[in-house]
Design a protein around this motif. Structure first.
Motif, PDB file in Angstrom:
ATOM      1  N   LEU A  67       0.127  13.996 -26.933  1.00 23.13           N
ATOM      2  CA  LEU A  67       1.466  13.609 -26.490  1.00 23.13           C
ATOM      3  C   LEU A  67       1.802  14.150 -25.104  1.00 23.13           C
ATOM      4  CD1 LEU A  67       3.891  12.006 -27.572  1.00 23.13           C
ATOM      5  CD2 LEU A  67       4.795  14.144 -28.482  1.00 23.13           C
ATOM      6  N   LEU A  68       1.631  15.442 -24.895  1.00 24.58           N
ATOM      7  CA  LEU A  68       1.969  16.062 -23.609  1.00 24.58           C
ATOM      8  C   LEU A  68       1.131  15.471 -22.491  1.00 24.58           C
ATOM      9  CD1 LEU A  68       3.466  18.154 -21.926  1.00 24.58           C
ATOM     10  CD2 LEU A  68       1.753  19.851 -22.619  1.00 24.58           C
ATOM     11  N   GLU A  69      -0.157  15.294 -22.728  1.00 26.21           N
ATOM     12  CA  GLU A  69      -1.042  14.735 -21.707  1.00 26.21           C
ATOM     13  C   GLU A  69      -0.638  13.307 -21.333  1.00 26.21           C
ATOM     14  OE1 GLU A  69      -5.791  13.603 -21.058  1.00 26.21           O
ATOM     15  OE2 GLU A  69      -5.140  14.646 -22.866  1.00 26.21           O
ATOM     16  N   THR A 120       0.583  12.247 -17.652  1.00 29.55           N
ATOM     17  CA  THR A 120      -0.182  11.241 -16.910  1.00 29.55           C
ATOM     18  C   THR A 120       0.709  10.078 -16.490  1.00 29.55           C
ATOM     19  OG1 THR A 120      -2.204  11.808 -18.122  1.00 29.55           O
ATOM     20  CG2 THR A 120      -2.160   9.674 -17.000  1.00 29.55           C
ATOM     21  N   ALA A 121       1.550   9.617 -17.429  1.00 31.25           N
ATOM     22  CA  ALA A 121       2.464   8.516 -17.113  1.00 31.25           C
ATOM     23  C   ALA A 121       3.479   8.936 -16.062  1.00 31.25           C
ATOM     24  CB  ALA A 121       3.174   8.050 -18.384  1.00 31.25           C
ATOM     25  N   GLY A 158       5.830   3.406 -14.797  1.00 35.11           N
ATOM     26  CA  GLY A 158       6.668   2.887 -15.877  1.00 35.11           C
ATOM     27  C   GLY A 158       5.887   2.577 -17.130  1.00 35.11           C
ATOM     28  N   THR A 159       4.838   3.336 -17.393  1.00 39.34           N
ATOM     29  CA  THR A 159       4.019   3.122 -18.590  1.00 39.34           C
ATOM     30  C   THR A 159       4.872   3.205 -19.846  1.00 39.34           C
ATOM     31  OG1 THR A 159       2.202   4.212 -17.416  1.00 39.34           O
ATOM     32  CG2 THR A 159       1.938   3.878 -19.793  1.00 39.34           C
ATOM     33  N   GLN A 194      10.382  17.131 -14.717  1.00 39.25           N
ATOM     34  CA  GLN A 194      10.318  16.370 -13.468  1.00 39.25           C
ATOM     35  C   GLN A 194      10.068  14.885 -13.680  1.00 39.25           C
ATOM     36  OE1 GLN A 194       6.636  17.426 -11.285  1.00 39.25           O
ATOM     37  NE2 GLN A 194       6.055  18.529 -13.153  1.00 39.25           N
ATOM     38  N   PHE A 195       9.552  14.518 -14.863  1.00 37.05           N
ATOM     39  CA  PHE A 195       9.244  13.127 -15.144  1.00 37.05           C
ATOM     40  C   PHE A 195      10.327  12.436 -15.962  1.00 37.05           C
ATOM     41  CE2 PHE A 195       4.954  15.324 -15.367  1.00 37.05           C
ATOM     42  CZ  PHE A 195       4.654  15.099 -14.029  1.00 37.05           C
ATOM     43  N   LEU A 196      11.390  13.174 -16.314  1.00 33.23           N
ATOM     44  CA  LEU A 196      12.443  12.637 -17.166  1.00 33.23           C
ATOM     45  C   LEU A 196      13.693  12.322 -16.358  1.00 33.23           C
ATOM     46  CD1 LEU A 196      12.139  15.061 -20.237  1.00 33.23           C
ATOM     47  CD2 LEU A 196      10.879  12.946 -19.782  1.00 33.23           C
TER      48      LEU A 196
END
Length: 442
Positions: free
Chosen positions: A78-80, A84-85, A91-92, A108-110
């Motif tokens: 899940l974390l990986e 990665t996305a 927008g995966t 940072q990705f949210l």
């Protein structure tokens, strides 16, 4: 001229008719929905709440015209996958589930949700403060705590009735109850779990002792203080369960090991996450219908302090469908959806694979019908949520947790309490210093 005009008009009408046939209403709807498809990442593991969401998604699509594609991956990936996305920014995924301890590293990705909530008058305070804390970084909400778990004390009702034991309110009561159980039966008094690793699971019961005694992990300057007087007292009391009312095997038990030991009828008490209650009462359980529940015990004259973990849902910053993603998050957070999933579980109206007892919103925790069906389970859960604390939401927490988890296991297997805590505190302070938490000279 009239014939030519009529012919042209007829031809024009025919072309318009053909165009309309070539783009039928169903095609238009399909095209519109294709433009509104969102991708949702969930963790595998036959989670009843996740299964219930998926089963009811058609209702959401009918209401909003938004299609939902679910991608299920093993928890270990899940974390990986989120990282990665997030790095790709393509927008995966539009919406993702994650364990709260992952939050600081993927923040940072949210996408922060405060502006979306403000525009739609969406209130975050529907959830207990402890659950909200696990979704908050830099004073902004990055996820919705729609799947949260609080600690509770579970006990064998038959044994407590047989021996005329009251539900323990204090840690002293718990030890007294456990000793009576061991004197009169062949059961262990309680089965804790001191094994290292397992996402720091052996820290949750320890911190209930620590926090209730007025201690903490860090002070306001992020300096370790768990090795001070209150922390040493709390830890000694927690470790001493092994000499008093716990089986020797619990030195190496993880949370699941201890839970299984209790469910097999080998111990009279267990402290852990409330979602386990449904398993204790399943048809396959040796304890079905025979498990009571109570608040986590407290120090004499002090407050009970439980612990909370969360598996929240967040919007990815790289999402190309952010408004649709927000609509989906709002749907997951509808009080009625949460209430109906649990109601259908308690009344066996839904298939077993969709069963969930998880209630996260304060109004539903106090819901009369839910409490009537559960013998007041959610009222007790509400009290535990209200008095709960949580681990720090900092990027360094996984490393801090590893140090503490190892220290707890070391003490459980014979290490002296105060020196072990001091060593752990020194390592953590060095870690925090390297991370830049302290001013020069401090």
């Amino acid at each position: 001229m009239k014939r030519k005009t009529a012919f042209k008009l007829t031809s024009l009408l025919l072309i318009i008719s053909l165009m309309a046939v070539g783009c039928s209403p169903s095609d238009k709807a399909s095209q519109s929905q294709d433009d509104k498809t969102i991708s949702v990442l969930l963790s595998a593991g036959e989670v009843g709440q996740f299964n219930a969401w998926q089963a009811r998604t058609e209702e959401f699509t009918e209401k909003t015209g938004i299609n939902v594609e679910y991608i299920i991956v093993p928890y270990k990936n899940l974390l990986e996958d989120i990282t990665t996305a997030g790095i790709s920014g393509q927008g995966t995924y539009d919406v993702v589930a994650y364990l709260d301890t992952m939050g600081p590293s993927i923040q940072q990705f949210l996408e922060p949700l405060n502006d979306y909530a403000k525009k739609g008058n969406f209130e975050f305070d529907r959830w207990p403060e402890a659950a909200l804390n696990l979704s908050t970084y830099d004073n902004k909400m990055y996820s919705l705590p729609v799947r949260s778990h609080v600690q509770m004390l579970f006990y064998r009702k038959d044994i407590f009735q047989q021996l005329n034991i009251d539900k323990p309110e204090t840690w002293e009561d718990l030890v007294a109850a456990g000793k009576k159980v061991q004197e009169k039966t062949d059961l262990s008094g309680i089965v804790p779990y001191y094994g290292a690793g397992n996402n720091g699971q052996n820290l949750y019961m320890w911190t209930s002792y620590l926090w209730s005694n007025g201690g903490d992990i860090f002070n306001e300057d992020m300096k370790p203080i768990f090795n001070k007087k209150k922390g040493v007292e709390a830890t000694e009391r927690y470790i001493n369960l092994l000499d008093q009312i716990a089986p020797s095997g619990s030195k190496t038990f993880g949370e699941q090991d201890a839970r299984t030991y209790f469910q097999q009828g080998k111990a009279a008490m267990w402290i852990g996450w409330w979602w386990a209650y449904s398993g204790f009462n399943s048809d396959s359980s040796d304890l079905s219908g025979n498990v009571g529940f109570a608040q986590v015990p407290k120090w004499e004259g002090k407050q009970s302090v439980s612990n909370v973990i969360s598996f929240p849902m967040a919007m990815m910053k790289g999402s190309k469908n952010k408004q649709a993603a927000w609509e989906y998050l709002k749907w997951l957070a509808e009080p009625g959806l949460e209430r109906d999933i649990v109601m259908d579980t308690l009344t066996n109206e839904s298939p077993p694979k969709q069963h969930s007892i998880v209630v996260t919103q304060k109004a539903n925790l106090k819901n009369n019908k839910l409490n009537e069906l559960s013998n007041g389970f959610y009222n007790v859960g509400y009290e535990n949520f209200q008095s709960a604390k949580t681990f720090p939401t900092i990027p360094e927490w996984p490393q801090v947790a590893d140090i503490l988890s190892t220290a707890v296991n070391k003490m459980a297997t014979g290490g002296a309490v105060e020196p072990t805590l001091n060593q752990a505190a020194q390592r953590i302070e060095e870690l925090m210093k390297e991370a830049g938490y302290y001013k020069k000279g401090s």
